[in-house]
Design an enzyme around this catalytic site. Structure first.
Site, mmCIF file in Angstrom:
data_model
loop_
_atom_site.group_PDB
_atom_site.id
_atom_site.type_symbol
_atom_site.label_atom_id
_atom_site.label_comp_id
_atom_site.label_asym_id
_atom_site.label_seq_id
_atom_site.Cartn_x
_atom_site.Cartn_y
_atom_site.Cartn_z
ATOM 1 N N GLY A 33 -11.614 26.170 -8.005
ATOM 2 C CA GLY A 33 -11.810 24.909 -7.300
ATOM 3 C C GLY A 33 -13.278 24.570 -7.177
ATOM 4 O O GLY A 33 -14.132 25.451 -7.212
ATOM 5 N N SER A 34 -13.567 23.301 -7.056
ATOM 6 C CA SER A 34 -14.950 22.867 -6.863
ATOM 7 C C SER A 34 -14.957 21.536 -6.141
ATOM 8 O O SER A 34 -13.975 20.790 -6.164
ATOM 9 C CB SER A 34 -15.674 22.741 -8.203
ATOM 10 N N GLY A 35 -16.056 21.272 -5.471
ATOM 11 C CA GLY A 35 -16.185 20.018 -4.743
ATOM 12 C C GLY A 35 -17.595 19.854 -4.237
ATOM 13 O O GLY A 35 -18.502 20.592 -4.630
ATOM 14 N N ALA A 36 -17.771 18.897 -3.347
ATOM 15 C CA ALA A 36 -19.106 18.576 -2.852
ATOM 16 C C ALA A 36 -19.735 19.740 -2.103
ATOM 17 O O ALA A 36 -20.957 19.914 -2.131
ATOM 18 C CB ALA A 36 -19.030 17.353 -1.944
ATOM 19 N N GLN A 37 -18.901 20.550 -1.442
ATOM 20 C CA GLN A 37 -19.450 21.621 -0.619
ATOM 21 C C GLN A 37 -19.649 22.928 -1.363
ATOM 22 O O GLN A 37 -20.346 23.813 -0.874
ATOM 23 C CB GLN A 37 -18.552 21.866 0.595
ATOM 24 N N GLY A 38 -19.032 23.089 -2.525
ATOM 25 C CA GLY A 38 -19.231 24.344 -3.219
ATOM 26 C C GLY A 38 -18.233 24.592 -4.326
ATOM 27 O O GLY A 38 -17.367 23.770 -4.617
ATOM 28 N N LYS A 55 -16.355 31.606 -2.032
ATOM 29 C CA LYS A 55 -16.923 30.255 -2.052
ATOM 30 C C LYS A 55 -18.445 30.342 -2.027
ATOM 31 O O LYS A 55 -19.028 30.927 -1.117
ATOM 32 C CB LYS A 55 -16.422 29.452 -0.849
ATOM 33 N N ASP A 151 -11.111 16.576 9.203
ATOM 34 C CA ASP A 151 -10.996 16.387 7.752
ATOM 35 C C ASP A 151 -9.685 16.948 7.226
ATOM 36 O O ASP A 151 -9.635 17.523 6.143
ATOM 37 C CB ASP A 151 -12.182 17.043 7.044
#
Length: 426
Positions: A33-38, A55, A151
């Site tokens: 997984g990946s996203g804005a936070q890591g 993470k 969130d």
């Protein structure tokens, strides 16, 4: 994926465009997984002999906002210990001093899938009800310490193949203080409560609206209010639920009130019309769960006026939920947040960096002194926590969660998926 040696305690993995420098105990890293936070990788922990999620926070000291979120997430994860909140297993950095400190790794329980995938399944009432019950238990535990998640969304809620559910990602969670006026951009748009969209003050039951959106999505199989921006989001809400009454309008700021009152008036639809019986699974014989009960709960969660929206406590006692009620889960002792000014703090990037580094060192010291149970002594700047090493099944086992490759990838979650169906409830 290439691998090279950095020093005696750490190994280096190249994960796409990112470099993971992790303790040697973590093996076979695989991006999940990946996203804005890591970026999140699955790995095998050779010490605990279980699969975990690692993470790596993306540029935590890029600016004050990133640094504050990293600090908040770390502090809250260290404090919270509940079966429906993702468990923190380890925190470490490969750097050896504050001056060098730039990378932060958080090790968590590894789950099988998130609700984005579960929503696509044919869920019966038992599974739907049990998943909701666990969500509410986790939320109540956070609220008991004054923590508003802010969130909640399908990609931030993860499950095991046995139907165990956990909430994750505390980067936006906030401790409730005397003032609740906050930015309207804290929650993924589709799950934002009206009071957030309209810039009103809000309290804990802002999370209940998000749960209602998730329940509605489970029933319909699609997002309830897919707004293109926050104005369109409001329009989507009132088109279905109806324009709120004058009493609600009086609570709005003058400029917002003028805009809202000038919008077309909508009568809205009944919940029987929005969620007809045909959308629901067959009534349950085992627990006597019915479509009418689920619809009634939904009608109490998706209430525009937060003062009239159901509370977490009342939702847990609702007939659609209380068949699972266990005081040990629903009334667990609240977590103790040592930093009472967690959200009021304002610091420079360097000050945030020092605070985070101190949290890592504190974790290491607790591990050395045996405060954190069931773990070996840490290596270098690494620290390990076994107090929440739950006995959930290893992700190396054959999972029975189904996935759909066309679904959006999970953001910053600790999950691994494989094909199948969701297992039985307890």
């Amino acid at each position: 994926m290439s691998r090279s040696k950095r020093d005696s305690n750490f190994s280096v993995f190249e994960i796409g465009d990112s470099t993971f420098t992790v303790l040697k105990r973590y093996q076979n890293l695989k991006p999940i997984g990946s996203g804005a936070q890591g970026i999140v990788c699955a790995a095998f922990d050779a010490v605990l002999e279980r699969h975990v999620a690692i993470k790596k926070l993306s540029r935590p000291f890029q600016n004050q906002t990133h640094a504050k979120r990293a600090y908040r997430e770390l502090v809250l994860m260290k404090c919270v210990n509940h079966k429906n909140i993702i468990g923190l297993l380890n925190v470490f950095t490969p750097q050896k001093s504050l001056e060098e400190f730039q990378d932060l790794y958080i090790v968590m329980e590894l789950m099988d899938a998130n609700l984005c995938q579960v929503i696509q399944m044919e869920l019966d009432h038992e599974r739907m009800s049990y998943l909701l019950y666990q969500m509410l238990c986790g939320i109540k535990h956070l609220h008991s310490a004054g923590i508003i998640h802010r969130d909640l969304k399908p990609s931030n809620i993860v499950v095991k193949s046995d139907c165990t559910l956990k909430i994750l990602d505390f980067g936006l969670a906030r401790t409730a203080g005397t003032s609740f006026m906050m930015t309207p951009y804290v929650v993924t748009r589709y799950y934002r409560a009206p009071e957030v969209i309209l810039g009103m003050g809000y309290k804990e039951n802002v999370d209940i609206w998000s749960v209602g959106c998730i329940l509605g999505e489970m029933i319909k199989g699609g997002v309830l209010f897919p707004g293109t921006d926050h104005i369109d989001q409001w329009n989507k809400v009132i088109e279905q639920l109806g324009t709120p009454c004058t009493e609600f309008m009086k609570k709005l700021q003058p400029t917002v009130r003028t805009y809202v009152e000038n919008r077309p008036k909508y009568a809205g639809y009944s919940f029987e019309k929005l969620f007809p019986d045909v959308l629901f699974p067959a009534d349950s014989e085992h627990n006597k769960l019915k479509a009418s009960q689920a619809r009634d709960l939904l009608s109490k969660m998706l209430v525009i006026d937060a003062s009239k929206r159901i509370s977490v406590d009342d939702a847990l006692q609702h007939p659609y939920i209380n068949v699972w009620y266990d005081p040990l889960e629903a009334e667990a002792p609240p977590p103790k947040i040592p930093d009472k000014q967690l959200d009021e703090r304002e610091h420079t990037i360097e000050e945030w960096k020092e605070l985070i580094y101190k949290e890592v060192l504190d974790w290491e010291e607790r591990a050395k002194n045996g405060v954190i149970r069931g773990q070996p002594a840490p290596l270098g700047a690494a620290v390990t926590d076994g107090s929440q090493a739950h006995t959930s099944s290893s992700s190396g086992d054959a999972s029975s969660m189904s996935t759909d490759p066309t679904l959006p990838s999970d953001t910053d979650s600790s999950l691994e998926t494989s094909a199948g169906t969701l297992g039985c409830c307890r």
